[in-house]
Write a protein that holds these residues in place. Sequence first.
Motif, PDB file in Angstrom:
ATOM      1  N   GLY A  82     119.129  32.933  -3.247  1.00  0.00           N
ATOM      2  CA  GLY A  82     118.895  32.805  -4.590  1.00  0.00           C
ATOM      3  C   GLY A  82     118.892  31.302  -4.811  1.00  0.00           C
ATOM      4  O   GLY A  82     118.791  30.805  -6.030  1.00  0.00           O
ATOM      5  N   GLY A  86     116.212  30.815  -7.193  1.00  0.00           N
ATOM      6  CA  GLY A  86     116.346  31.900  -7.616  1.00  0.00           C
ATOM      7  C   GLY A  86     116.136  32.903  -6.492  1.00  0.00           C
ATOM      8  O   GLY A  86     115.359  32.780  -5.550  1.00  0.00           O
ATOM      9  N   ARG A  87     116.838  34.104  -6.709  1.00  0.00           N
ATOM     10  CA  ARG A  87     116.450  35.170  -5.502  1.00  0.00           C
ATOM     11  C   ARG A  87     115.039  35.893  -5.669  1.00  0.00           C
ATOM     12  O   ARG A  87     114.712  36.382  -6.817  1.00  0.00           O
ATOM     13  CB  ARG A  87     117.536  36.417  -5.459  1.00  0.00           C
ATOM     14  N   TRP A 150     110.415  37.536  -8.444  1.00  0.00           N
ATOM     15  CA  TRP A 150     111.883  37.376  -8.312  1.00  0.00           C
ATOM     16  C   TRP A 150     112.651  38.622  -8.865  1.00  0.00           C
ATOM     17  O   TRP A 150     111.955  39.629  -9.676  1.00  0.00           O
ATOM     18  CB  TRP A 150     111.946  36.299  -9.731  1.00  0.00           C
ATOM     19  N   ASP A 151     113.538  38.754  -8.420  1.00  0.00           N
ATOM     20  CA  ASP A 151     114.613  39.788  -8.712  1.00  0.00           C
ATOM     21  C   ASP A 151     114.954  39.902 -10.163  1.00  0.00           C
ATOM     22  O   ASP A 151     115.172  40.938 -10.753  1.00  0.00           O
ATOM     23  CB  ASP A 151     116.056  39.857  -7.924  1.00  0.00           C
TER      24      ASP A 151
END
Length: 231
Positions: A82, A86-87, A150-151
């Motif tokens: 991440g 970001g993850r 993105w998650d």
Amino acid sequence: MDEAFRRYRWVLTALLVAAAAGLVQAPLQPRWWWVSALAILLFSAPVVVGALRWLGAGRGVALLLGLGLYAVVFESVAVATGVPYGRFSYSGVLGPPMLGLVPPTVLLAWTPLLLGSLASTRRAWQAVVLVVVCDLVLDPAAVSLGFWAWDDPGRYYGVPLVNFLGWVVSGGIAVLALRRLPRPLPGLFARNLWLVLVFWTAVNAWSGQWLAALVGVVTVVSLARGYRRAP
């Protein structure tokens, strides 16, 4: 190649806008990843040719390989941890991920943005700003096409703020590392970036992502005169 750009710029623009419309209407599936890989190769070809002519074969290959590996490392760390974007994860539309992290097309996808931004600006901080602006256009479009996600999606068309902060970091480090490159950079880099921005701006427009499209239009228009004058 540079002369072809000058002569056929508006034809290329029309083709890219049409291609963007087709892609939005019929998004690629993972089994057609080779189509997106071919598109990345075409967008990268002017930068590859320009780098080899500008620096010579040895230094040109070293520059392209170094920047490609740099992008792969940054994005692989982001996918795994991440940090700093970001993850997020790739869908497979850009190719099968290496070691389950990033597709091999990442080796070429980021370099035209960085070198084009350097060629389009006079100061290091301006290049970093332009790199981030390019991402304000590119990332929403790519998310809308299902290239990656993105998650924890952000409010800017699914892109979180931390992603852009990450681009400041990765872009800033790269710009500082390349400050000793001979100046000016080939104008072909700038003109190629212009075409890249036209395409992703069109994708945003066809997708109804009007803020991202507006950022793209303003950027393309504001830089167009400089691109025509670039050596």
